[in-house]
Design a protein around this motif. Sequence first.
Motif, PDB file in Angstrom:
ATOM      1  N   LEU A  89       0.832  -1.208   0.000  1.00  0.00           N
ATOM      2  CA  LEU A  89       0.000   0.000   0.000  1.00  0.00           C
ATOM      3  C   LEU A  89       0.866   1.258   0.000  1.00  0.00           C
ATOM      4  CD1 LEU A  89      -2.813  -1.042   2.511  1.00  0.00           C
ATOM      5  CD2 LEU A  89      -2.995  -0.825   0.015  1.00  0.00           C
ATOM      6  N   ALA A  90       1.920   1.250   0.804  1.00  0.00           N
ATOM      7  CA  ALA A  90       2.814   2.418   0.869  1.00  0.00           C
ATOM      8  C   ALA A  90       3.513   2.618  -0.471  1.00  0.00           C
ATOM      9  CB  ALA A  90       3.838   2.234   1.982  1.00  0.00           C
ATOM     10  N   PHE A  91       4.019   1.544  -1.074  1.00  0.00           N
ATOM     11  CA  PHE A  91       4.699   1.651  -2.366  1.00  0.00           C
ATOM     12  C   PHE A  91       3.738   2.169  -3.433  1.00  0.00           C
ATOM     13  CE2 PHE A  91       6.037   0.233  -6.507  1.00  0.00           C
ATOM     14  CZ  PHE A  91       7.371   0.598  -6.534  1.00  0.00           C
ATOM     15  N   ASP A  92       2.537   1.626  -3.480  1.00  0.00           N
ATOM     16  CA  ASP A  92       1.557   2.072  -4.478  1.00  0.00           C
ATOM     17  C   ASP A  92       1.241   3.558  -4.311  1.00  0.00           C
ATOM     18  OD1 ASP A  92       1.412  -0.385  -5.744  1.00  0.00           O
ATOM     19  OD2 ASP A  92      -0.448  -0.993  -4.764  1.00  0.00           O
ATOM     20  N   SER A  93       1.127   4.007  -3.070  1.00  0.00           N
ATOM     21  CA  SER A  93       0.860   5.418  -2.808  1.00  0.00           C
ATOM     22  C   SER A  93       2.031   6.294  -3.254  1.00  0.00           C
ATOM     23  CB  SER A  93       0.580   5.619  -1.320  1.00  0.00           C
ATOM     24  OG  SER A  93       0.412   6.987  -1.040  1.00  0.00           O
ATOM     25  N   ILE A  94       3.240   5.885  -2.908  1.00  0.00           N
ATOM     26  CA  ILE A  94       4.438   6.627  -3.327  1.00  0.00           C
ATOM     27  C   ILE A  94       4.501   6.694  -4.848  1.00  0.00           C
ATOM     28  CG2 ILE A  94       6.968   6.534  -3.426  1.00  0.00           C
ATOM     29  CD1 ILE A  94       6.796   5.274  -0.551  1.00  0.00           C
ATOM     30  N   ASN A  95       4.284   5.570  -5.501  1.00  0.00           N
ATOM     31  CA  ASN A  95       4.350   5.497  -6.960  1.00  0.00           C
ATOM     32  C   ASN A  95       3.305   6.414  -7.599  1.00  0.00           C
ATOM     33  OD1 ASN A  95       5.635   4.418  -9.238  1.00  0.00           O
ATOM     34  ND2 ASN A  95       4.115   2.793  -9.437  1.00  0.00           N
ATOM     35  N   LYS A  96       2.082   6.359  -7.091  1.00  0.00           N
ATOM     36  CA  LYS A  96       0.996   7.194  -7.620  1.00  0.00           C
ATOM     37  C   LYS A  96       1.321   8.679  -7.437  1.00  0.00           C
ATOM     38  CE  LYS A  96      -3.869   8.263  -6.906  1.00  0.00           C
ATOM     39  NZ  LYS A  96      -5.024   8.064  -6.048  1.00  0.00           N
ATOM     40  N   ASN A  97       1.787   9.042  -6.240  1.00  0.00           N
ATOM     41  CA  ASN A  97       2.124  10.443  -5.975  1.00  0.00           C
ATOM     42  C   ASN A  97       3.304  10.917  -6.811  1.00  0.00           C
ATOM     43  OD1 ASN A  97       0.052  10.814  -4.112  1.00  0.00           O
ATOM     44  ND2 ASN A  97       1.306  10.107  -2.414  1.00  0.00           N
ATOM     45  N   CYS A  98       4.247  10.031  -7.054  1.00  0.00           N
ATOM     46  CA  CYS A  98       5.388  10.383  -7.893  1.00  0.00           C
ATOM     47  C   CYS A  98       4.924  10.680  -9.317  1.00  0.00           C
ATOM     48  CB  CYS A  98       6.412   9.259  -7.880  1.00  0.00           C
ATOM     49  SG  CYS A  98       7.884   9.648  -8.845  1.00  0.00           S
ATOM     50  N   TRP A  99       4.040   9.842  -9.842  1.00  0.00           N
ATOM     51  CA  TRP A  99       3.545  10.063 -11.204  1.00  0.00           C
ATOM     52  C   TRP A  99       2.737  11.356 -11.297  1.00  0.00           C
ATOM     53  CZ3 TRP A  99       5.534   8.473 -15.395  1.00  0.00           C
ATOM     54  CH2 TRP A  99       6.257   7.291 -15.413  1.00  0.00           C
ATOM     55  N   ALA A 100       1.965  11.650 -10.276  1.00  0.00           N
ATOM     56  CA  ALA A 100       1.204  12.909 -10.268  1.00  0.00           C
ATOM     57  C   ALA A 100       2.164  14.095 -10.276  1.00  0.00           C
ATOM     58  CB  ALA A 100       0.285  12.970  -9.053  1.00  0.00           C
ATOM     59  N   PHE A 101       3.224  14.019  -9.490  1.00  0.00           N
ATOM     60  CA  PHE A 101       4.226  15.076  -9.453  1.00  0.00           C
ATOM     61  C   PHE A 101       4.906  15.224 -10.820  1.00  0.00           C
ATOM     62  CE2 PHE A 101       8.727  16.192  -9.017  1.00  0.00           C
ATOM     63  CZ  PHE A 101       8.603  17.471  -8.497  1.00  0.00           C
ATOM     64  N   LEU A 102       5.292  14.107 -11.417  1.00  0.00           N
ATOM     65  CA  LEU A 102       5.966  14.159 -12.722  1.00  0.00           C
ATOM     66  C   LEU A 102       5.050  14.713 -13.806  1.00  0.00           C
ATOM     67  CD1 LEU A 102       7.969  10.810 -12.640  1.00  0.00           C
ATOM     68  CD2 LEU A 102       8.859  13.137 -12.344  1.00  0.00           C
ATOM     69  N   ASP A 103       3.785  14.348 -13.759  1.00  0.00           N
ATOM     70  CA  ASP A 103       2.824  14.895 -14.725  1.00  0.00           C
ATOM     71  C   ASP A 103       2.719  16.415 -14.580  1.00  0.00           C
ATOM     72  OD1 ASP A 103       2.300  12.410 -15.813  1.00  0.00           O
ATOM     73  OD2 ASP A 103       0.463  12.101 -14.646  1.00  0.00           O
ATOM     74  N   ASP A 104       2.692  16.879 -13.333  1.00  0.00           N
ATOM     75  CA  ASP A 104       2.661  18.332 -13.096  1.00  0.00           C
ATOM     76  C   ASP A 104       3.922  18.998 -13.628  1.00  0.00           C
ATOM     77  OD1 ASP A 104       0.188  18.183 -11.896  1.00  0.00           O
ATOM     78  OD2 ASP A 104       0.979  18.271  -9.843  1.00  0.00           O
ATOM     79  N   GLN A 105       5.051  18.368 -13.416  1.00  0.00           N
ATOM     80  CA  GLN A 105       6.314  18.935 -13.873  1.00  0.00           C
ATOM     81  C   GLN A 105       6.398  18.969 -15.400  1.00  0.00           C
ATOM     82  OE1 GLN A 105       8.534  20.420 -11.653  1.00  0.00           O
ATOM     83  NE2 GLN A 105       6.700  20.005 -10.444  1.00  0.00           N
ATOM     84  N   LEU A 106       5.800  17.988 -16.042  1.00  0.00           N
ATOM     85  CA  LEU A 106       5.802  17.935 -17.500  1.00  0.00           C
ATOM     86  C   LEU A 106       5.080  19.128 -18.104  1.00  0.00           C
ATOM     87  CD1 LEU A 106       6.691  16.340 -19.970  1.00  0.00           C
ATOM     88  CD2 LEU A 106       4.597  15.004 -19.769  1.00  0.00           C
ATOM     89  N   GLU A 107       4.108  19.645 -17.394  1.00  0.00           N
ATOM     90  CA  GLU A 107       3.384  20.828 -17.877  1.00  0.00           C
ATOM     91  C   GLU A 107       4.340  22.005 -18.098  1.00  0.00           C
ATOM     92  OE1 GLU A 107       0.217  21.006 -18.941  1.00  0.00           O
ATOM     93  OE2 GLU A 107       0.212  18.845 -18.565  1.00  0.00           O
ATOM     94  N   LYS A 108       5.430  22.090 -17.331  1.00  0.00           N
ATOM     95  CA  LYS A 108       6.423  23.149 -17.506  1.00  0.00           C
ATOM     96  C   LYS A 108       7.061  23.071 -18.899  1.00  0.00           C
ATOM     97  CE  LYS A 108       7.655  23.347 -12.632  1.00  0.00           C
ATOM     98  NZ  LYS A 108       8.723  23.127 -11.645  1.00  0.00           N
TER      99      LYS A 108
END
Length: 114
Positions: A89-108
């Motif tokens: 559960l912790a890994f899945d949460s970290i992975n999901k949050n990382c992808w959300a962060f990377l998607d936000d960064q890609l907008e730059k």
Amino acid sequence: MSYKIKSRIWIEFEDKVLLGEGRVKLLKAIEKTGSLSKAAKSLNISYKKAWDLIDSANKSAEGPLTITNTGGKDGGGTQLTHYGKSLILAFDSINKNCWAFLDDQLEKIKTLKC
């Protein structure tokens, strides 16, 4: 143009991999099938490779991720410990949050103009 960010996450302890996508898939398959052998077959990997991955993860973790029941009248099996389930559960949460962060960064990148 359609840009993508590619990334893989894994968690290490003393330079040994505790969890990554492959180990998490294997742990989830063990939970589903109740067997390391069946989990390995479902992921098209050898039993030896599956055993090595779980053994390595168990040695890197603070406690066991799986419990193995030896054969007998009802046959053997492998189950996840509460700790193992919590790590997934912790890994899945970290992975999901990382992808959300990377998607936000890609907008730059998408907003840049020549």
